[in-house]
Design a protein around this motif. Structure first.
Motif, PDB file in Angstrom:
ATOM      1  N   ILE A  37       0.859  -1.189   0.000  1.00  0.00           N
ATOM      2  CA  ILE A  37       0.000   0.000   0.000  1.00  0.00           C
ATOM      3  C   ILE A  37       0.889   1.231   0.000  1.00  0.00           C
ATOM      4  O   ILE A  37       2.039   1.194   0.472  1.00  0.00           O
ATOM      5  CB  ILE A  37      -0.976  -0.031   1.211  1.00  0.00           C
ATOM      6  N   ALA A  38       0.365   2.290  -0.555  1.00  0.00           N
ATOM      7  CA  ALA A  38       1.057   3.573  -0.492  1.00  0.00           C
ATOM      8  C   ALA A  38       0.008   4.669  -0.545  1.00  0.00           C
ATOM      9  O   ALA A  38      -1.101   4.465  -1.065  1.00  0.00           O
ATOM     10  CB  ALA A  38       2.046   3.724  -1.642  1.00  0.00           C
ATOM     11  N   ALA A  39       0.373   5.821  -0.006  1.00  0.00           N
ATOM     12  CA  ALA A  39      -0.564   6.933   0.027  1.00  0.00           C
ATOM     13  C   ALA A  39       0.017   8.109  -0.752  1.00  0.00           C
ATOM     14  O   ALA A  39       1.123   8.030  -1.282  1.00  0.00           O
ATOM     15  CB  ALA A  39      -0.851   7.336   1.472  1.00  0.00           C
ATOM     16  N   GLN A  40      -0.732   9.159  -0.825  1.00  0.00           N
ATOM     17  CA  GLN A  40      -0.191  10.373  -1.449  1.00  0.00           C
ATOM     18  C   GLN A  40      -0.913  11.603  -0.943  1.00  0.00           C
ATOM     19  O   GLN A  40      -2.038  11.540  -0.444  1.00  0.00           O
ATOM     20  CB  GLN A  40      -0.239  10.284  -2.973  1.00  0.00           C
TER      21      GLN A  40
ATOM     22  N   ALA B 154      -3.801  10.557  -8.856  1.00  0.00           N
ATOM     23  CA  ALA B 154      -4.031   9.174  -9.277  1.00  0.00           C
ATOM     24  C   ALA B 154      -2.755   8.493  -9.732  1.00  0.00           C
ATOM     25  O   ALA B 154      -2.650   7.265  -9.756  1.00  0.00           O
ATOM     26  CB  ALA B 154      -5.063   9.165 -10.409  1.00  0.00           C
ATOM     27  N   ASN B 155      -1.802   9.275 -10.099  1.00  0.00           N
ATOM     28  CA  ASN B 155      -0.552   8.782 -10.669  1.00  0.00           C
ATOM     29  C   ASN B 155       0.531   8.580  -9.606  1.00  0.00           C
ATOM     30  O   ASN B 155       1.521   7.887  -9.845  1.00  0.00           O
ATOM     31  CB  ASN B 155      -0.111   9.840 -11.702  1.00  0.00           C
ATOM     32  N   ASN B 156       0.350   9.178  -8.441  1.00  0.00           N
ATOM     33  CA  ASN B 156       1.463   9.251  -7.484  1.00  0.00           C
ATOM     34  C   ASN B 156       1.751   7.968  -6.705  1.00  0.00           C
ATOM     35  O   ASN B 156       2.921   7.594  -6.559  1.00  0.00           O
ATOM     36  CB  ASN B 156       1.243  10.414  -6.498  1.00  0.00           C
ATOM     37  N   PRO B 157       0.756   7.286  -6.140  1.00  0.00           N
ATOM     38  CA  PRO B 157       1.093   6.197  -5.216  1.00  0.00           C
ATOM     39  C   PRO B 157       1.217   4.809  -5.844  1.00  0.00           C
ATOM     40  O   PRO B 157       1.540   3.854  -5.126  1.00  0.00           O
ATOM     41  CB  PRO B 157      -0.080   6.220  -4.221  1.00  0.00           C
ATOM     42  N   THR B 158       0.991   4.669  -7.141  1.00  0.00           N
ATOM     43  CA  THR B 158       0.939   3.333  -7.737  1.00  0.00           C
ATOM     44  C   THR B 158       2.283   2.599  -7.645  1.00  0.00           C
ATOM     45  O   THR B 158       2.352   1.432  -7.206  1.00  0.00           O
ATOM     46  CB  THR B 158       0.482   3.418  -9.214  1.00  0.00           C
ATOM     47  N   ALA B 159       3.348   3.289  -8.057  1.00  0.00           N
ATOM     48  CA  ALA B 159       4.658   2.619  -8.092  1.00  0.00           C
ATOM     49  C   ALA B 159       5.110   2.166  -6.697  1.00  0.00           C
ATOM     50  O   ALA B 159       5.526   1.005  -6.528  1.00  0.00           O
ATOM     51  CB  ALA B 159       5.700   3.528  -8.752  1.00  0.00           C
ATOM     52  N   PRO B 160       5.033   3.023  -5.657  1.00  0.00           N
ATOM     53  CA  PRO B 160       5.456   2.515  -4.339  1.00  0.00           C
ATOM     54  C   PRO B 160       4.543   1.403  -3.815  1.00  0.00           C
ATOM     55  O   PRO B 160       5.020   0.488  -3.126  1.00  0.00           O
ATOM     56  CB  PRO B 160       5.407   3.757  -3.440  1.00  0.00           C
ATOM     57  N   ALA B 161       3.247   1.458  -4.146  1.00  0.00           N
ATOM     58  CA  ALA B 161       2.365   0.363  -3.706  1.00  0.00           C
ATOM     59  C   ALA B 161       2.843  -0.955  -4.298  1.00  0.00           C
ATOM     60  O   ALA B 161       2.865  -1.994  -3.621  1.00  0.00           O
ATOM     61  CB  ALA B 161       0.912   0.664  -4.116  1.00  0.00           C
ATOM     62  N   ILE B 162       3.240  -0.912  -5.569  1.00  0.00           N
ATOM     63  CA  ILE B 162       3.734  -2.134  -6.221  1.00  0.00           C
ATOM     64  C   ILE B 162       5.053  -2.585  -5.594  1.00  0.00           C
ATOM     65  O   ILE B 162       5.258  -3.770  -5.283  1.00  0.00           O
ATOM     66  CB  ILE B 162       3.886  -1.902  -7.737  1.00  0.00           C
ATOM     67  N   ALA B 163       5.965  -1.629  -5.378  1.00  0.00           N
ATOM     68  CA  ALA B 163       7.261  -1.970  -4.775  1.00  0.00           C
ATOM     69  C   ALA B 163       7.060  -2.616  -3.402  1.00  0.00           C
ATOM     70  O   ALA B 163       7.711  -3.608  -3.053  1.00  0.00           O
ATOM     71  CB  ALA B 163       8.129  -0.712  -4.667  1.00  0.00           C
ATOM     72  N   ASN B 164       6.120  -2.029  -2.648  1.00  0.00           N
ATOM     73  CA  ASN B 164       5.859  -2.572  -1.310  1.00  0.00           C
ATOM     74  C   ASN B 164       5.235  -3.974  -1.393  1.00  0.00           C
ATOM     75  O   ASN B 164       5.520  -4.848  -0.564  1.00  0.00           O
ATOM     76  CB  ASN B 164       4.941  -1.619  -0.528  1.00  0.00           C
TER      77      ASN B 164
ATOM     78  N   GLY C 279       1.196   5.112 -13.512  1.00  0.00           N
ATOM     79  CA  GLY C 279       1.995   4.691 -12.361  1.00  0.00           C
ATOM     80  C   GLY C 279       2.507   3.270 -12.516  1.00  0.00           C
ATOM     81  O   GLY C 279       3.620   2.936 -12.081  1.00  0.00           O
ATOM     82  N   LEU C 280       1.708   2.444 -13.154  1.00  0.00           N
ATOM     83  CA  LEU C 280       2.097   1.057 -13.405  1.00  0.00           C
ATOM     84  C   LEU C 280       3.306   1.008 -14.334  1.00  0.00           C
ATOM     85  O   LEU C 280       4.281   0.276 -14.099  1.00  0.00           O
ATOM     86  CB  LEU C 280       0.906   0.341 -14.052  1.00  0.00           C
ATOM     87  N   GLY C 281       3.246   1.810 -15.409  1.00  0.00           N
ATOM     88  CA  GLY C 281       4.388   1.876 -16.323  1.00  0.00           C
ATOM     89  C   GLY C 281       5.625   2.391 -15.596  1.00  0.00           C
ATOM     90  O   GLY C 281       6.731   1.855 -15.767  1.00  0.00           O
ATOM     91  N   TYR C 282       5.415   3.431 -14.776  1.00  0.00           N
ATOM     92  CA  TYR C 282       6.529   4.021 -14.029  1.00  0.00           C
ATOM     93  C   TYR C 282       7.128   2.994 -13.075  1.00  0.00           C
ATOM     94  O   TYR C 282       8.339   2.900 -12.909  1.00  0.00           O
ATOM     95  CB  TYR C 282       5.996   5.213 -13.242  1.00  0.00           C
ATOM     96  N   GLY C 283       6.269   2.202 -12.467  1.00  0.00           N
ATOM     97  CA  GLY C 283       6.739   1.237 -11.475  1.00  0.00           C
ATOM     98  C   GLY C 283       7.426   0.024 -12.102  1.00  0.00           C
ATOM     99  O   GLY C 283       8.429  -0.455 -11.582  1.00  0.00           O
ATOM    100  N   LEU C 284       6.906  -0.449 -13.225  1.00  0.00           N
ATOM    101  CA  LEU C 284       7.355  -1.759 -13.705  1.00  0.00           C
ATOM    102  C   LEU C 284       8.149  -1.750 -15.007  1.00  0.00           C
ATOM    103  O   LEU C 284       9.047  -2.578 -15.170  1.00  0.00           O
ATOM    104  CB  LEU C 284       6.132  -2.668 -13.923  1.00  0.00           C
ATOM    105  N   ASN C 285       7.769  -0.898 -15.948  1.00  0.00           N
ATOM    106  CA  ASN C 285       8.283  -1.110 -17.307  1.00  0.00           C
ATOM    107  C   ASN C 285       8.971   0.052 -17.969  1.00  0.00           C
ATOM    108  O   ASN C 285       9.887  -0.135 -18.765  1.00  0.00           O
ATOM    109  CB  ASN C 285       7.136  -1.489 -18.256  1.00  0.00           C
ATOM    110  N   GLU C 286       8.455   1.250 -17.722  1.00  0.00           N
ATOM    111  CA  GLU C 286       8.870   2.356 -18.578  1.00  0.00           C
ATOM    112  C   GLU C 286      10.239   2.886 -18.202  1.00  0.00           C
ATOM    113  O   GLU C 286      10.567   3.057 -17.034  1.00  0.00           O
ATOM    114  CB  GLU C 286       7.862   3.502 -18.487  1.00  0.00           C
TER     115      GLU C 286
END
Lengths: 760, 760
Positions: free
Chosen positions: A433-436, A717-727, A659-666
């Motif tokens: 989970i992550a917040a923003q 909507a774009n901010n917390p996705t990547a850290p949620a995935i990392a966590n 955020g998904l792209g930022y977290g995983l692929n892009e």
């Protein structure tokens, strides 16, 4: 809330949706003016090199070429926040995208051929691509006029409380380096500019600016054309996301070519050019130190950031100011210190991109919150709840939180992702989970953060709303139409929204900082109230009833005591118009939010409200390949009030996708400053097939200052996705990826290191 | 007048002049939309015929053709004042221009080829081309649904006083028949329409309408599209003169083709089509009887008119209402009777044209005034002066004359032409004079005769004036800019005028009746005063001075007591904007003239003021050939105040040129209803080489209701030229030509008849 609305809270489709999906919308790329020429820009194919000679003689002789310009033939015109970016480079180039020459020709092929005929002789210079290397004494200087490769005006230091004391009082203190890479906006519509002078020297520019009034001002400053001679019209834009916020060299180049040829000139970026020559999100090297007491009380946070600015500074160089707010104010934290350096390199330059630094800051802060929770032996979700911001808080930076749905967002996202059942259960699956925290009620950067609106209602009841705000695809025109429909009491179908033509629309600072619904919405609501008053007065005069006794709802005017009997409002308007002492319905509104500019120590309440969110991710990690599959995202957003739930959901889905792209692929892959993947085949933008199910959870806090209670919610909507995935990856397989994106290679390497004991 | 003006009364060049003369202006003809189709119309090649069959099968098969429509395939849509004009004819055609089919294709050549592939089978019907023949019982009926070829709703009878008593009390009574022919507007820009639907069914029309708000309304009525779904944008027009006042079949046809094909469609008239299918000025057969006492007191005037309406009725069928005003009110005349019949023939139909019937009425009345003077043995100029209207008069029709420069105009025109020295001196040279009377302060035809204006002033002092009025080339935008500049106290260069886009501009009835300077000018002045008030209030707040003590002149705000020290007004606007409780400058104005609609007996003061003029001509007649050479025109015009003398002079020169053609050369030659000269080679429009020297005499009466004292003056310039020339020919060679134009043939014939005693 017992309020009943007719249009607010309804799933009204975007007004421009059908035209866009059926290809009828006229984008800048579709525009042609009589005698129009096509402009193209020759760019450097070196990262850092002296320009020995630019031979344009063959290009100039090519039939159909009407102008060829180089930096030597024009005044020294510089754009960007630090005015360090000449629109055509002389002396040397500092990155691969650098503009060397521009041509205008009768068609695009001829313009392209002319570029190929220009011969540039270079002498390569030593280059530097790593910001830490670039900071070292003796590193090649990108801008010789400075002593170091550091943008001195952005060397900033912020604090509140006493961070050393905070760490001293902590039971656990951890310290880490996290790093974030360079990604692209990937707007479906590329950048464009069409410039045309009339013979009195009045310039009209149709461009893809998100900030037409700023574009007008910056073009005036750059080109020394009086601002009142410049009219900027925003054509239909295929997405902005911040890349269209600034004035880049191609806009003034287009104007110069039009000026020189006496003909309209259009420059349209190719997709490759859009990748190469649009700004990127800032890569960041971040050292973060966090401390907390055993009971989970957050005591201190210290962040040192180094930003890779690239070779020039756009407004994006000021993103540390937004990062600062998350570092100072996401979760209650009594002691904070933040230092930042913005460093020049020979990479392509960075700019504004959705979140404006906040995705970086949120990744850093919320990864570390997770790590701290684990270090404390606490449930990371409970740890966040314990430290969550609350309504009524004033943070150390002077941020005044009036409404705050953070705890509710955390709880709902956790519930949706089945936090209690799924956390720490192994099997290579995990949840995170992550917040923003983000501005949600404007952002006072410019002296005015307001927006003006005028409304004309014609004899048929057609309502034309002329707003200063800019719809760049985010759907603000639709929201404004709903607000006006609700406030006036007329059908949303009767409303046309006219946006951004600096000659016609009232002033607005532009589409940035998730401010349009809040600021332009409030402005539109004021104008709508004015229009309604005028209509009811017309009716009152016509029917000899006190206007205070009348009401307008769903297009019908009725006496309040007899709401079932009504007359169409257009009839009352005509009665008002066709009287000898009659009048038209011409209304106006101006809204300036009740906020402050920051003081010299960066303190102040720059937004009228703030937006909160929490996103939870469930992932599965393939331990053979390292590949991470996101099984679900639960996205809970405090949006004040969802004026249009469908539009809110669209923003969240888009943000999660980004955020998904930022977290995983892009990642824009650079080799010695040269971009290797400037196309959609090689740049791994998530597609519809890559998207996990998203549980869209709207949390309404009904902001007292927002239009009908709404807050801005586009960037969050774009901010917390990547850290949620990392966590979640950490929860699944116990490895912490501190460097975005979380590629399979990195995960596999970390798993191997963990197995071999090299990694804890 | 001791008033000092900065911009009023100055020779400001037209704002659009340079763009137009250098070819940069974008006319409707230049407009292209993506996927746009080209529309063309198949017209009848018979004057009156039954349509037996229309075979479109081959046209439909032609590659590139996207739609072919005939009257049988569409609803019964009718346009025009009497709704007697189906946009595609079924059953029969009634004139050579009748629309039979319309096509849309990917380019103009294909559309043209498609027309040629349509086979129409006709059965000729007996036709009638002379209105007197057409009125007879048993004449071929043009519209079978009526019993006679008379437009019954325009069969009108007006009187004041007792004309029989007037004649009885006269010492001299004369009676004559005068006739006037058919002429064309000859706008340099032909008619066009571009229609485009979005996928929500919203229609945007760019057309050449002088009356965009009426066009919106009429398209809605014709096509059953709600008016709030229709946006009409006036593209740049190459002249109007009334031919672009009405909705003709090509506008709804263009919309229908766009609706059917789902693509934008543009119809652009060729020059030949413009001649054939634009309306003409009404040919008139007029019997006039006038009586006066020996001392020159005018006692009575009786007029019977027959108008050749052609096969259909446009708004031009209502021109008798304007003719009536000259017949009732030009010169003081106590007893008047006027009867009119508007008659259908198989000729091309007539419409509105500069003066709207008044050139015809003025020719008749002022020719007869001349004849009456000769009969009385009086100097025709003295006779006119004796009976001239005066300030304070209320005419028999209820026309309230507030300011009147008629006597001064007559005297000055006479003086300029050397009346006393040159009159009656023989040698085949002579002088003549004629006057005119026209609305000059609007014309209340529609329930509202007003105009709305909004003004936005931006942070740089740029003033955008959004006016309801329509600039069709007459230069109204320039006059509005001058009025706003003067009222606000800002430079005229800082002003942009945005005109006619029904979605954006406030309402206005349209460009007709010489009303724009007066009505839109007053509206703009009110809005400018509002804007100035807002600016001075912003300055007052910023500098803590009472706004009543401040003034704005030439762009500088100063304390009234210290006018030499000022600050730029844009600075005050920014100070007002960038305050927390600040505001933008968004102003508005609405002006409705203090006038009445006519009652059932045609009485009432429909205009807030009236324009007067006198023109004198000196001619030389070649008695061998009959050719008339105009040596000089002296044109004296009461314009209230000349807001822009250069623009006033341009209007007068244009009007005289049009009057010269009407008087001497122009005629659309018809043979059995077929136009023989639909081109500039055969239609004798005066060129620059044909123009005599014109002495431009501006008479200022400073109208109390006009903006800065101005009156409308566009149509008046065109009204008295032809009778002045006719009167001069009589003075030169003693023959009275009662039939326009005064061709060499007619003069020669008259001279021969006179010589042979056949003519007095």
């Amino acid at each position: 809330m017992a309020e009943e609305f007719t249009f607010i809270g309804k799933r009204v489709p975007k007004l421009d949706a059908i035209d866009k999906v059926t290809g009828r919308a006229i984008y800048g790329h579709d525009m042609k003016l009589p005698r129009m020429l096509y402009g193209k820009i020759l760019r450097s194919d070196r990262a850092h090199a002296r320009i020995l000679n630019v031979d344009t003689s063959r290009a100039k002789k090519l039939p159909g070429v009407k102008a060829v310009i180089t930096g030597d033939g024009i005044p020294d015109i510089r754009v960007g926040f630090a005015k360090d970016n000449p629109i055509l480079k002389t002396g040397k180039v500092r990155s691969f995208r650098d503009e060397i020459a521009a041509v205008a020709a009768v068609d695009e092929d001829t313009a392209q051929e002319a570029l190929e005929l220009i011969k540039v002789e270079y002498e390569d210079l030593p280059a530097v691509f790593d910001p830490e290397e670039a900071m070292k004494p003796g590193a090649p200087l990108i801008h010789e006029e400075a002593e170091r490769n550091i943008l001195s005006m952005m060397t900033q230091s912020y604090f509140h409380g006493d961070v050393e004391k905070g760490f001293a009082e902590s039971d656990v203190v951890i310290e880490d380096r996290l790093t974030l890479t360079r990604v692209a906006h990937c707007c479906m519509g590329t950048s464009f500019c069409l410039a045309s002078f009339d013979n009195s020297g009045n310039l009209t520019v149709w461009n893809s600016s998100q900030m037409p009034f700023m574009s007008q001002r910056e073009l005036s400053t750059a080109l020394k054309i009086p601002p009142d001679k410049i009219r900027v019209i925003k054509a239909t834009i295929g997405g902005g996301f911040g890349s269209k916020l600034d004035t880049y060299p191609h806009d003034p180049l287009c104007v110069l070519l039009a000026q020189m040829t006496g003909r309209p000139v259009r420059i349209t970026f190719t997709r490759e050019e859009e990748f190469i020559a649009s700004p990127t999100r800032q890569p960041v090297i971040c050292d973060i130190k966090s401390g907390a007491k055993k009971d989970g009380t957050l005591m201190g946070r210290q962040v040192k950031m180094i930003l890779d600015n690239g070779a020039y500074s756009s407004w994006g160089a000021t993103t540390p100011l937004v990062m600062m707010m998350t570092i100072s104010s996401l979760y209650r934290v009594p002691n904070v210190k933040y230092d930042v350096l913005v460093v020049y390199t020979n990479n392509p330059y960075a700019g504004a991109m959705r979140g404006y630094g906040n995705p970086q800051a949120t990744f850093v802060v919320d990864s570390h919150m997770d790590m701290l929770a684990h270090e404390l032996g606490m449930d990371p979700m409970e740890f966040r709840l314990k430290n969550a911001n609350q309504s009524g808080d004033v943070t150390g930076q002077g941020v005044k939180i009036t409404t705050c749905g953070l705890s509710e967002c955390i709880e709902k996202a956790a519930e949706s992702i089945s936090w209690q059942e799924k956390r720490g259960k192994g099997g290579n699956r995990g949840v995170g989970i992550a917040a923003q925290f983000h501005v949600g009620g404007g952002a006072r950067i410019y002296p005015s953060d307001g927006c003006g609106t005028t409304i004309k209602v014609d004899d048929y009841g057609k309502v034309t709303v002329i707003t200063g705000s800019t719809d760049m695809g985010q759907g603000s025109d639709t929201i404004i139409a709903q607000i006006v429909a609700e406030e006036m009491g007329v059908p949303v179908d009767n409303i046309t929204v006219v946006n951004t033509d600096t000659a016609i629309t009232p002033w607005d600072v532009g589409a940035h900082a998730s401010r349009t619904t809040f600021i332009a919405g409030n402005s539109a609501r004021l104008a709508a109230a004015d229009a309604k008053r005028q209509i009811l007065e017309a009716a009152a005069q016509a029917y000899n009833i006190k206007s205070g006794n009348l009401d307008l709802r769903e297009g019908q005017i009725s006496v309040k005591s007899e709401p079932e009997e009504g007359i169409p409002y257009a009839k009352a308007i005509r009665a008002g118009h066709f009287r000898p002492d009659g009048d038209l319905v011409l209304a106006r509104g101006w809204y300036e939010p009740p906020t402050d500019k920051q003081d010299k120590e960066f303190r102040g309440n720059i937004s009228a409200t703030y937006a909160f969110a929490a996103q939870a991710a469930e992932v599965e990690v393939d331990t053979e390949t390292g590949e991470v599959t996101v099984l679900k995202i639960a996205a809970a957003h405090d949006v004040g009030r969802a004026l249009n739930p469908m539009a809110v959901e669209g923003q969240i889905e888009g943000g999660v996708s980004m955020g998904l792209g930022y977290g995983l692929n892009e990642a824009l892959v650079l080799e010695e400053g040269k971009m290797l993947n400037p196309n959609f085949a090689d740049y791994a933008l998530p597609t519809a097939l890559d998207m996990p199910p998203i549980d869209l959870i709207i949390v309404e806090t009904i902001d007292p200052e927002g239009p009908f209670g709404a807050k801005g919610m586009a960037e969050p909507a774009n901010n917390p996705t990547a850290p949620a995935i990392a966590n979640a990856v950490y929860d699944a397989v116990g490895v912490r990826i501190k460097d975005l994106p979380i590629t399979a290679e990195k995960v596999l390497k970390a798993l191997k290191e963990k197995k071999s004991g090299k990694r804890e």
